[in-house]
Design an enzyme around this catalytic site. Sequence first.
Site, PDB file in Angstrom:
ATOM      1  N   CYS A  21       0.886  -1.225  -0.105  1.00 12.26           N
ATOM      2  CA  CYS A  21       0.224   0.106   0.220  1.00 12.26           C
ATOM      3  C   CYS A  21       0.871   1.157   0.028  1.00 12.26           C
ATOM      4  O   CYS A  21       2.041   1.199   0.264  1.00 12.26           O
ATOM      5  CB  CYS A  21      -0.889   0.063   1.146  1.00 12.26           C
ATOM      6  SG  CYS A  21      -0.290   0.303   2.585  1.00 12.26           S
ATOM      7  N   CYS A  24       2.493   2.028   3.470  1.00 10.07           N
ATOM      8  CA  CYS A  24       3.845   1.459   3.779  1.00 10.07           C
ATOM      9  C   CYS A  24       4.989   1.847   3.131  1.00 10.07           C
ATOM     10  O   CYS A  24       6.076   1.842   3.343  1.00 10.07           O
ATOM     11  CB  CYS A  24       3.430  -0.163   3.028  1.00 10.07           C
ATOM     12  SG  CYS A  24       1.907  -1.017   3.603  1.00 10.07           S
ATOM     13  N   ASP A 400       1.477  25.051 -33.866  1.00 11.19           N
ATOM     14  CA  ASP A 400       2.129  25.368 -34.936  1.00 11.19           C
ATOM     15  C   ASP A 400       1.723  24.836 -36.272  1.00 11.19           C
ATOM     16  O   ASP A 400       1.154  23.968 -36.487  1.00 11.19           O
ATOM     17  CB  ASP A 400       3.662  24.818 -34.586  1.00 11.19           C
ATOM     18  CG  ASP A 400       4.691  25.314 -35.704  1.00 11.19           C
ATOM     19  OD1 ASP A 400       4.470  26.479 -36.080  1.00 11.19           O
ATOM     20  OD2 ASP A 400       5.449  24.549 -36.142  1.00 11.19           O
TER      21      ASP A 400
END
Length: 711
Positions: A21, A24, A400
Site C-alpha cells: 500500500c 507502507c 504550429d
Amino acid sequence: MSEALEQSNNKSVYRVQGFTCAGCATKFEKNVKHLDGVSDASINFGASKLTVYGEASIEELEKAGAFENLKIIPEKERFEEKKEPFFRKHSSVLASLAFLIIGWLAGEFNGEGSLPSILAYGASILVGGYRLFTTGLKNFIHLQFDMKTLMTIAVIGAAIIGEWGEGATVVILFAISEALETYSMDKARQSIRSLMDIAPREALIRRGSKEWMVSVEDIQIGDVMIVKPGQKMAMDGVVIKGQSSVNQAAITGESVPVSKAEKDEVFAGTLNEEGLLEVQVTKHVDDTTIAKIIHLVEEAQAERAPSQAFVDRFAKYYTPAIMLIALGVAVVPPLLFGADWSTWIYQGLAVLVVGCPCALVISTPVSIVTAIGNAARNGVLIKGGIHLEELGAIKAIAFDKTGTLTKGVPVVTEYVPQQGVDSNEHLTIVAALENGSQHPLASAIMKKAEQLNLPYLNTKVEDFTSLTGKGIKGTVNNKTYYVGSPGLFNELLPEGIPSDVKAVITDLQNQGKTVMVTGTDTMIMALIAVADVVRENSKDVIAKLHSLGIEKTIMLTGDNLGTAKAIGNQVGVSDVKAELLPQDKLAFIKELRSKYDRVAMIGDGVNDAPALAASTVGIAMGGAGTDTALETADIALMADDLGKLPFSVKLSRKALMIIKQNITFSLGIKLVALLLVVPGWLTLWIAIFADMGATLLVTLNSLRLLRVKDK
C-alpha cells in the site's frame, strides 16, 4: 531536492518488491531516511523504485523494509517473477477461513460463546493475522498509526469484549482485500514492466570479421548490429546496409510498419519484419529511446499531481482527527451518559477501522500510474501527473502550422514562366541559385528540377549573395538573377510588380501557397508557387478535438496571412494568426492563457520552445526522433502523428474524471459509515467493508483507464 545535496552525496537507485500500500511505501521511506549514512531518500510508489542519497547497503535497506518483507535490488537488475500457485501463496488465508467456518459451526451447535467456538475463532485470527499483528504491534510501540496498527487494535479490542467471530471475520476480509489490492497495483505497474521487456537483452554484433552474441551492456557505439527478419532491435542506430519494413508500434504507437533503408534511424525494441538489416549502433544502452521513455515514465509517476498533493495534505490532518473521534465515541457516551462500555468501545474500534485513509491516499497515484502507462504503450509520453491533469482541463489548443498541421515538406505546385522565357533553361538557373541557399523552400525547387532531369548542378553560379529576409541573388553567364519574395521585386523594379502579375500572385497566395518571384533587376521572368502539404488527418483531428469540448483551436504561423487562412480553412481551426515571429507566438500564448486559463501548445519541440514553455501544457511532435522534444516538452507524441492528440486529451479527461470520482467516493463512503455510529449500527465488518471495499473499488475504477483506446 537541492542540486547541492544531489552533488554532495552518492545517489543510488533501487527497485523494490513487496509494497502492499501507499502508506507502507511512505513508512519505508521514513525508515530509510533514518539510516546512518543516508542524508535523504525518496520513494516512487508507482514505479516501485527507491532513490537513496548517501551510503546504505542492500541489507540495511531490506532491514528498513522488514515490516513488509521488502526485497531490494539495484535499478539495472530485474526481479525474477516467481509464479506461485494461488493455494500455496494464500494458504494462511485459506486455513484462517477454514477455522472461521469451524468456529461458526461450533457456535451454532454449542452456543456463540462456547470454548470450541472461541478456540476456532482464535486460531483463525492467529493464522490469518500473524503478519498483520507483528507489524501492527511494532508500529503501536513506535506510535506509528497506519492501517495495520488500527486493524491490530480493532481485532484485539474485539477479542477483549468477546466479539471473537467479528474479529476473525475482519482478519479474513483484510487479508483478501490486501491480496486483491496488491494484484490491482501490480496490474497497473505491468504497463511499465511490459515497456522494460520490449528490447532484447543481447544482440548479434559484428566486430571486424567476427560475429557473436553480445549483452547490450557491452555493446559500444559504432558496433555493427545484425538484425534478421522477425527479430527486435536491441539498440538505437542507423541502417548501413539492407532494406526492410520495421514495426515501430512499441516506441511510436504506429500500427503500420515503416520502410527502412540505408541512413534511416531505427530504435531499440522495434521489430524487423522482412529483410536483413545491418545497423550501426549510435547510443549506449542507457541512452536508447526506449530507455529514456522508461526513465521518463517512471519519473512521471513520482511527480505529485495537484490532486495528489491535496490528498497528501488532507490525510496528514485527517488521520489524527479520526483517532480523536474514535476515542470520543469509545469513552464519551459511557462517561457522560452511563452507556454500556463494551458497546461503545466496539463502536470506537469500528470508527478506527473505517477512518483509515487507505482508499483516499491511493485514489490519485493508481489512476496516474495506469493512465501514464496506457499512454506510453500507445506512443504518447506524458511526463508527470501534473501534465496529465492539466491536459484534462485544457480549453484551448494552439498549433504550429509547419510540421504539425502540415507535413513540413514544401513542394512546387505551380511554375509560371513569363512570355518569351525558356521554361527549362530558366528553372535550371533558379535551381542552381537555390543550391547555394539555406532557405527551407530551396529543396522544393531543386526537387522540381530533378524531376525534370535539369542539369542545375553543372550550372556555374558566381557572386552568390543571400539577401536576409528577402531572397537570394547570383550571376550566371555574366547576368545577375534574383529569386525572392514579391516584396524584393517591388523594390528592384523601377515601377514595381505589374498589376496583372500582382493579381496572379494574390490568387496563388489566397490558395495557401507561398509565391517566389524570379528575374533580374529589370524584369520578372517567372513565378514559382510552393505549398506545404496538409497532413491527411489534420482536419479529422481538429473536428475530434472540438467534439471533445475544446473551445478554441488556433493556428500560429510565421507565414503570410493568405497562406495561413487557406490552410486554416482547410483543416477547420477556429482562428488563425499569421506573420508571427517567435516572440509574437509567445505573447499570443500569454494572451490566450489570460482568456482561457489553461492552454496547450503543440509544435516540433525545437523552433517553438518559448511558446511551448509559456503554455500550460507543451506538446511536441515526433518525440522518438528528437532528444530535444523528449527533454523539453511536457507531453511528447512519439510518432510524427497528430492523430495521437485527441487520444491524449480523451485519456487525460477520463483520468481527471476518475480521480475526482475516487476522492469523492473514498470520502463519501467513510462519511456514510461514520454516520452509522449515531444509531449504533456500525459494526467491525461494515467498517472493514467501508475501508477495504473503498480501497479496492477505487483501484478497480482506476484500472478502467487501461481500456481507453486510441481510435
